[in-house]
Design a protein around this motif. Structure first.
Motif, PDB file in Angstrom:
ATOM      1  N   LYS A 116       0.835  -1.212   0.000  1.00  0.00           N
ATOM      2  CA  LYS A 116       0.000   0.000   0.000  1.00  0.00           C
ATOM      3  C   LYS A 116       0.869   1.261   0.000  1.00  0.00           C
ATOM      4  N   ALA A 117       1.947   1.223   0.748  1.00  0.00           N
ATOM      5  CA  ALA A 117       2.856   2.380   0.795  1.00  0.00           C
ATOM      6  C   ALA A 117       3.466   2.629  -0.578  1.00  0.00           C
ATOM      7  N   LYS A 118       3.940   1.565  -1.218  1.00  0.00           N
ATOM      8  CA  LYS A 118       4.544   1.711  -2.557  1.00  0.00           C
ATOM      9  C   LYS A 118       3.516   2.238  -3.559  1.00  0.00           C
ATOM     10  N   ARG A 119       2.303   1.717  -3.492  1.00  0.00           N
ATOM     11  CA  ARG A 119       1.274   2.143  -4.436  1.00  0.00           C
ATOM     12  C   ARG A 119       0.944   3.628  -4.269  1.00  0.00           C
ATOM     13  N   ALA A 120       0.799   4.082  -3.030  1.00  0.00           N
ATOM     14  CA  ALA A 120       0.473   5.491  -2.768  1.00  0.00           C
ATOM     15  C   ALA A 120       1.609   6.413  -3.211  1.00  0.00           C
ATOM     16  N   ILE A 121       2.837   6.021  -2.912  1.00  0.00           N
ATOM     17  CA  ILE A 121       3.983   6.853  -3.290  1.00  0.00           C
ATOM     18  C   ILE A 121       4.175   6.836  -4.802  1.00  0.00           C
ATOM     19  N   ALA A 122       3.846   5.729  -5.440  1.00  0.00           N
ATOM     20  CA  ALA A 122       3.931   5.657  -6.907  1.00  0.00           C
ATOM     21  C   ALA A 122       2.989   6.669  -7.551  1.00  0.00           C
ATOM     22  N   VAL A 123       1.798   6.813  -6.998  1.00  0.00           N
ATOM     23  CA  VAL A 123       0.847   7.805  -7.520  1.00  0.00           C
ATOM     24  C   VAL A 123       1.403   9.212  -7.328  1.00  0.00           C
ATOM     25  N   CYS A 124       2.003   9.473  -6.162  1.00  0.00           N
ATOM     26  CA  CYS A 124       2.604  10.795  -5.898  1.00  0.00           C
ATOM     27  C   CYS A 124       3.753  11.073  -6.869  1.00  0.00           C
ATOM     28  N   LEU A 125       4.589  10.074  -7.096  1.00  0.00           N
ATOM     29  CA  LEU A 125       5.712  10.252  -8.028  1.00  0.00           C
ATOM     30  C   LEU A 125       5.209  10.471  -9.449  1.00  0.00           C
ATOM     31  N   ARG A 126       4.120   9.815  -9.805  1.00  0.00           N
ATOM     32  CA  ARG A 126       3.518  10.024 -11.125  1.00  0.00           C
ATOM     33  C   ARG A 126       3.075  11.481 -11.269  1.00  0.00           C
ATOM     34  N   PHE A 127       2.421  12.000 -10.239  1.00  0.00           N
ATOM     35  CA  PHE A 127       1.980  13.395 -10.281  1.00  0.00           C
ATOM     36  C   PHE A 127       3.174  14.340 -10.296  1.00  0.00           C
ATOM     37  N   LYS A 128       4.204  14.019  -9.525  1.00  0.00           N
ATOM     38  CA  LYS A 128       5.417  14.851  -9.483  1.00  0.00           C
ATOM     39  C   LYS A 128       6.050  14.936 -10.868  1.00  0.00           C
ATOM     40  N   GLN A 129       6.011  13.819 -11.598  1.00  0.00           N
ATOM     41  CA  GLN A 129       6.576  13.795 -12.944  1.00  0.00           C
ATOM     42  C   GLN A 129       5.782  14.701 -13.884  1.00  0.00           C
ATOM     43  N   LYS A 130       4.469  14.777 -13.701  1.00  0.00           N
ATOM     44  CA  LYS A 130       3.617  15.612 -14.564  1.00  0.00           C
ATOM     45  C   LYS A 130       3.587  17.062 -14.113  1.00  0.00           C
ATOM     46  N   PRO A 132       5.837  19.610 -13.705  1.00  0.00           N
ATOM     47  CA  PRO A 132       6.428  20.703 -14.493  1.00  0.00           C
ATOM     48  C   PRO A 132       5.550  21.116 -15.667  1.00  0.00           C
ATOM     49  N   LYS A 133       4.936  20.148 -16.321  1.00  0.00           N
ATOM     50  CA  LYS A 133       4.038  20.451 -17.429  1.00  0.00           C
ATOM     51  C   LYS A 133       2.812  21.195 -16.930  1.00  0.00           C
ATOM     52  N   VAL A 134       2.298  20.756 -15.787  1.00  0.00           N
ATOM     53  CA  VAL A 134       1.107  21.378 -15.208  1.00  0.00           C
ATOM     54  C   VAL A 134       1.366  22.832 -14.848  1.00  0.00           C
ATOM     55  N   CYS A 135       2.542  23.110 -14.298  1.00  0.00           N
ATOM     56  CA  CYS A 135       2.873  24.474 -13.883  1.00  0.00           C
ATOM     57  C   CYS A 135       2.920  25.432 -15.069  1.00  0.00           C
ATOM     58  N   LYS A 136       3.260  24.939 -16.240  1.00  0.00           N
ATOM     59  CA  LYS A 136       3.340  25.795 -17.421  1.00  0.00           C
ATOM     60  C   LYS A 136       1.970  26.150 -17.972  1.00  0.00           C
ATOM     61  N   ASP A 137       1.027  25.251 -17.787  1.00  0.00           N
ATOM     62  CA  ASP A 137      -0.257  25.434 -18.439  1.00  0.00           C
ATOM     63  C   ASP A 137      -1.384  25.062 -17.485  1.00  0.00           C
ATOM     64  N   LEU A 138      -2.244  26.039 -17.179  1.00  0.00           N
ATOM     65  CA  LEU A 138      -3.342  25.775 -16.252  1.00  0.00           C
ATOM     66  C   LEU A 138      -4.352  24.797 -16.831  1.00  0.00           C
ATOM     67  N   LYS A 142      -6.104  21.309 -15.031  1.00  0.00           N
ATOM     68  CA  LYS A 142      -7.494  20.853 -15.003  1.00  0.00           C
ATOM     69  C   LYS A 142      -7.597  19.442 -15.561  1.00  0.00           C
ATOM     70  N   GLU A 143      -6.828  19.165 -16.604  1.00  0.00           N
ATOM     71  CA  GLU A 143      -6.849  17.827 -17.203  1.00  0.00           C
ATOM     72  C   GLU A 143      -6.332  16.785 -16.216  1.00  0.00           C
ATOM     73  N   VAL A 144      -5.252  17.122 -15.491  1.00  0.00           N
ATOM     74  CA  VAL A 144      -4.692  16.181 -14.526  1.00  0.00           C
ATOM     75  C   VAL A 144      -5.689  15.913 -13.407  1.00  0.00           C
ATOM     76  N   ILE A 145      -6.382  16.956 -12.971  1.00  0.00           N
ATOM     77  CA  ILE A 145      -7.354  16.791 -11.892  1.00  0.00           C
ATOM     78  C   ILE A 145      -8.541  15.948 -12.358  1.00  0.00           C
ATOM     79  N   LYS A 146      -8.962  16.147 -13.610  1.00  0.00           N
ATOM     80  CA  LYS A 146     -10.118  15.417 -14.138  1.00  0.00           C
ATOM     81  C   LYS A 146      -9.810  13.944 -14.398  1.00  0.00           C
ATOM     82  N   ILE A 147      -8.563  13.638 -14.649  1.00  0.00           N
ATOM     83  CA  ILE A 147      -8.203  12.259 -14.979  1.00  0.00           C
ATOM     84  C   ILE A 147      -8.536  11.355 -13.803  1.00  0.00           C
ATOM     85  N   SER A 148      -9.245  10.292 -14.105  1.00  0.00           N
ATOM     86  CA  SER A 148      -9.566   9.348 -13.043  1.00  0.00           C
ATOM     87  C   SER A 148      -8.317   8.533 -12.703  1.00  0.00           C
TER      88      SER A 148
END
Length: 195
Positions: A116-130, A132-138, A142-148
């Motif tokens: 469970k710890a690995k799975r939760a941190i994997a999701v955080c790392l996935r978001f961390k990877q995205k 820089p792109k998110v910061c450039k474009d609002l 919104k797309e990242v937030i909408k993604i299930s």
């Protein structure tokens, strides 16, 4: 005087009972309209002290029957710092630790299983990877937030496990790593090759 302090107060906040009543008073009057009546001129004090009714009781203080300019002026009343109706202010100070690795590792302890710890941190790392792109474009935010939620795959779990081990080593062997880093720096400045 205490009540006058409540009414004229501009800075302190009160507990609900007093706050509601003070607000009602301030909604229909202004604080400048309120005055303090000394005990010798206060007709209510006569009854509360068990004295005989006098002309003060029947007619009120003399300044009430004269021009408004003769009404005693009351200076601003400061409230006592330990007044029980004044809310105690709480100051919360947050400090950002320069080392976010320790924070991640302490969060790992909250999980009931390693998976469970690995799975939760994997999701955080996935978001961390995205991020820089998110910061450039609002719009992409919104797309990242909408993604299930998409379940993490085996590769993400493996990379996450390596990341957790790496962070743990950095935390637990900080002195040793610093020594290795300093040794590497000193050998490159002297021209020696390290293996």
């Amino acid at each position: 005087m205490v009540t006058l302090g409540y009414i004229t107060n501009e800075a302190k906040r009160f507990h609900i009972f007093v706050a509601i009543r003070v607000q009602l008073i301030r909604d229909f009057t202004s604080p400048e309209q309120w005055r303090h009546i000394a005990t010798k001129d206060n007709r209510v004090d006569i009854v509360s002290r068990g004295k005989k009714l006098s002309s003060l009781w029947w007619k009120g203080p003399t300044f009430l029957s004269t021009a408004a300019t003769l009404i005693p002026e009351t200076n601003h009343v400061d409230l006592e710092p330990n007044n029980p109706e004044v809310k105690k202010g709480t100051v919360v100070v947050t400090e950002v630790e320069p080392d976010s690795h320790a924070d991640i590792l302490t969060r790992v302890e909250y999980f009931s299983s390693w998976h469970k710890a690995k799975r939760a941190i994997a999701v955080c790392l996935r978001f961390k990877q995205k991020l820089p792109k998110v910061c450039k474009d609002l719009k992409s935010l919104k797309e990242v937030i909408k993604i299930s939620y998409i379940p993490v795959d085996v590769d993400e779990m493996r990379r996450t496990e390596q990341e957790i081990i790496k962070l743990t080593q950095q935390q637990e062997f900080a002195k040793e790593l610093q020594t290795l880093h300093n040794t590497k720096l000193s050998s490159t400045t002297t021209g020696e090759k390290t293996h």
